[in-house]
Every structure is written in C-alpha cells, then in structure tokens.
Design an enzyme around this catalytic site. Structure first.
Site, mmCIF file in Angstrom:
data_model
loop_
_atom_site.group_PDB
_atom_site.id
_atom_site.type_symbol
_atom_site.label_atom_id
_atom_site.label_comp_id
_atom_site.label_asym_id
_atom_site.label_seq_id
_atom_site.Cartn_x
_atom_site.Cartn_y
_atom_site.Cartn_z
ATOM 1 C CB SER A 1 -8.198 3.585 2.386
ATOM 2 O OG SER A 1 -7.405 3.044 3.440
ATOM 3 C CB SER B 1 -8.560 0.701 5.315
ATOM 4 O OG SER B 1 -9.281 1.873 5.086
ATOM 5 C CE LYS C 1 -4.016 1.960 2.449
ATOM 6 N NZ LYS C 1 -4.966 1.774 3.570
HETATM 7 N N1 GLN Z 1 -13.292 4.158 5.585
HETATM 8 C C1 GLN Z 1 -12.819 4.597 6.862
HETATM 9 C C2 GLN Z 1 -12.386 6.033 6.772
HETATM 10 O O1 GLN Z 1 -12.581 6.621 5.781
HETATM 11 C C3 GLN Z 1 -11.688 3.733 7.321
HETATM 12 C C4 GLN Z 1 -10.446 3.997 6.598
HETATM 13 C C5 GLN Z 1 -9.294 3.174 7.069
HETATM 14 O O2 GLN Z 1 -9.445 2.151 7.729
HETATM 15 N N2 GLN Z 1 -8.115 3.649 6.758
HETATM 16 O O3 GLN Z 1 -11.874 6.597 7.692
#
Ligand code: GLN
Length: 445
Positions: A127, A151, A52
C-alpha cells in the site's frame, strides 16, 4: 529541486496526495538561516522527504487514502515525524496509499491511483505505492512507508527502490494510523542501502508512547556496512522459489544468489513448512484487528460526518459513504472471524498457526544468518489487471506476509529486470538484527 521535479512529473505519477510547498520552502529557509548562524548539521539536514499519508502530521491533512478522513488534520505528530524533524529533514508532502493501507497496488486509494514511474500503465505496488513511486521518480530522496503484510517491500520491488521493514517494535508506531496493530511497522524507502541505514538510524528507538515499542539498544547501522559477507550463512526456503513465482523473477533471484556466493556466502536450501498457510492466517488476523481499529471512524470523533435520523443512522451513513469497498470487505471478514461461535475456529486457530510460522523461522535462524528469496512473485502488474479479483491481489503478498507474522526485519533491494521491470530481492534477518540484513544488502548492491 524536489518541488520542481514534482511539478514536472507528479501530474502523471500521482505519488502525492498533498504537497506542502510553502511549508517546505519556509523550512528550507529556516534551516539555511540556522546553518549560517552556525547551528550544527547532519547527513539528513535539508533532505526532502515524502511521508505516507497514514503518518500523523500536526496541522497537515492525514487522509490514510480514505474519503472518510479527507479533511482530517491531526493535532500531533507521529514519533517518526518528530524524529525526522530532529535530524532536520524537510517534509515535502504526504504520499498516496491504498485506503487504510489495505491493498497491493494503490488502486484502493480513495482519491486516485498512483502510477509506476517505470511504466505508467502499471501499478507501483501497495500500500505504500506513493512513497515508492515518489523515490523512484526522483521527487524526494527518501520516504517513509508502513508495512503490515508487505506494503513497504512489495512497492519497493515494483518500483526498483530499497524498502526496509524493521523488526516489530524497533520503530515507534505512535501516530501511525493503525491497520493491524500486531503487524504494522514503519520503515524507509530509499534509493540505496546506505540511505536506508541512515534513515533507520534516525527513526529507531524506544518510545514510551507506544506500548509495543522495544526497549533494546539501537546499533550504529552504518558501521555494519563493511562490504564483507565472507562465511555468512544464507538460507533459501524452497517454498519461496517454487510454484507461483514468475520464471523471470526466479531467474534474477538465482543470479543474485550466485552473486552472494561469489562474495563468500554459503547458500543452502531450507524449508519453512508452515508458510503455505501464511496468507490464510494473515487474512484472519489482519482484518480482525482492522475491524476493531476502524471502529473509531463513527462520524463523531474523526473526519467525515453524514447526518442521520438518529445516532445509529449517523454511524451507518458515515461508514457506508466514507469507506471504500476493500475496507468494508476487511471489516466484514474481521467482524465475522471475531464473532462468538467463530472466534475459536478462525481467530484463535490463526493465532496458533502464526506461532507455527514464527517457530519455522526460529528453527532456520538457529543455523543461518539470513533468509533470502524474492520479494514478490511477479513484476508490477498492469493497472486494472487484478482489481476484480481480491484473492489474486492478496496472493501477491505471499512472500512478504510470513515475515510480518513472525515480526522479523526484512529488506527488498533491486536485483535486476524482468520484462524491463524491476525485480526485488528480499533479505530477512533475525529479530532486531537489521544490521546483518543491511550488511548483506549493501554488499550485494
Ligand atoms: N497488501 C496487504 C494487504 O492488503 C498488505 C498491506 C500492508 O502491508 N499494509 O493487507
């Protein structure tokens, strides 16, 4: 093979932000040479990996999905990158993500969205959408993602792969670009549970460079994949199968529970009374921490710099042009929640509710080995479907966020299809008991 596959499909999937073909080939040749010379090898030797793009890689662009860091090259490797290198994997490239890991669909990437390999019209989740899509499309054998509120697990669920969020503190965050430091964890996205155990083994362990890294023993995860879950006590929170969960998801999860029962597990319904407040709590704590963490992108220290008439102007121009709208929204939310006069009403209150949520889990784990439910309330949605409504986007993480607030380990594994798209089953464990989580997931698989 991996580079060939990327060549074939990544024009459509767009799982990667950068590919280091030359570096990967060089590394493969070097490993080949070393093996010929008799150097020892392991199970992960020469396995192609996607990272990532919020994991720092020395000399390799690390954008965090942001225009602000479009040309940023770290001068050191994240601990997980070093650890993977030590077990001789080959980094193929950096995977796409929502900007600074804020999002659930990869549509917030500052570059381009990733597409779901199962249906290119749909999102891969987020994400870590690039990391999940890269594994699902067969571009790499596994990848690393990060999970602040879901995410790793939600994209794993959307793309039909395995995604594991370890216990907070199990894996070093050194070199992971911080989003919300009290929630972030790095973990693997893999094709199956056994692979997840191998990768977790390789990246776990105490790291003095991360002050929140836990100095606890790392068990031999593989030895727990026995296939035996007879007598195991499984709790199913009624809040996780109720309102707001798609009927197709509920059906697959119920079938999965029946299968666990067939394997000899006891299944019982429980309640986590405070999880209804988890999303509200998260959207105070995560943006508050993010607003502080992202203060460093001032146009002086990292990445993009826009000229201004004076220093304040330089900050303003850089941040206005460098950050996308979701990142700005989070910074504003967080700054507001932390400002004097509001701190007690919002941030402090959220911290108290966080404790209540953690206590809910603790009470259940006094009597049960794992908690099982769906990973996400829906299957992968269509691109553009939720982009104009941040709240519906936020609610997609309703089942994963409570786990981050409590710091617990949790895995998402494929458990069937709904409307032709994968459904994820979430298995949550006690703190530092990834071994049981993996054992249940492996027995189910
Ligand atoms: N979708 C969640 C957010 O936007 C979690 C994102 C994540 O786990 N990095 O914060």
């Amino acid at each position: 093979e991996s580079l060939k596959r990327i060549e074939e499909v990544d024009g459509q999937v767009r799982a990667f932000l950068s590919i280091d073909a030359e570096g990967a080939r060089k590394r493969a040749n070097k490993l080949d040479q070393e093996l010929k010379e008799g150097k020892s090898s392991g199970l992960l030797t020469a396995i192609p990996v996607g990272l990532k793009d919020n994991l720092s890689t020395e000399g390799m662009t690390t954008t965090c999905g942001s225009q602000l860091l479009a040309n940023y090259q770290p001068i050191y490797n994240a601990t997980v990158v070093e650890k993977l290198s030590a077990v001789q994997t080959i980094s193929i490239g950096k995977t796409n993500m929502d900007e600074f890991a804020m999002g659930s669909s990869n549509e917030n990437s500052g570059f381009y969205p990733t597409h779901n390999p199962w249906d290119l019209e749909r999102v891969p989740g987020g994400s870590s959408g690039g990391s999940a899509a890269a594994v699902a499309a067969g571009e790499v054998y596994f990848s690393l993602g990060s999970d602040t509120g879901g995410s790793i697990r939600q994209p794993a669920s959307f793309c039909g792969v395995v995604g594991l969020k370890p216990t907070y503190g199990r894996v070093s965050r050194y070199g992971l670009v911080a989003f919300a430091s009290s929630l972030d964890q790095i973990g693997p996205l893999t094709k199956n549970v056994e692979d997840a155990a191998y990768v977790l083994q390789a990246i776990s362990g105490y790291d003095p460079k991360d002050s929140t890294s836990a100095n606890v023993e790392v068990p031999d995860f593989l030895s727990h994949l026995t296939g035996d879950i007879k007598g195991l006590k499984v709790a199913v929170p009624k809040e996780m199968l109720g309102e707001g969960i798609d009927p197709g998801i509920r059906e697959q999860v119920k079938r999965a529970l029946a299968k666990l029962e067939d394997l000899g597990a006891f299944i019982e319904e429980v309640s986590l009374p405070h999880v209804d407040y988890a999303v509200a709590t998260y959207y105070l704590i995560a943006p508050a921490e993010a607003s502080s963490n992202l203060a460093r992108y001032d146009g002086v220290r990292y990445g993009m710099r826009k000229e201004g008439r004076n220093l304040l102007d330089l900050y303003l121009e850089t941040r206005s042009q460098g950050f996308g709208s979701e990142v700005k929204r989070r910074i504003m939310l967080g700054t507001y929640a932390l400002s004097s006069g509001y701190y007690d009403a919002y941030y402090l209150k959220a911290q108290k509710v966080r404790t209540l949520i953690r206590n809910d889990f603790e009470q259940v784990f006094a009597n049960y080995d794992v908690i099982v439910g769906p990973t996400a309330p829906t299957i992968a949605f269509k691109m553009g479907e939720n982009i104009d409504n941040p709240l519906t986007m936020y609610l997609n993480d309703i089942l994963t966020i409570p786990v981050n607030l409590a710091g617990l380990p949790s895995i998402s594994i494929p458990c069937g299809l709904s409307e032709g798209m994968p459904v994820g089953l979430q298995i949550i464990g006690r703190a530092f008991d990834e071994a049981t989580v993996l054992r249940v997931a492996h027995a189910f698989e």
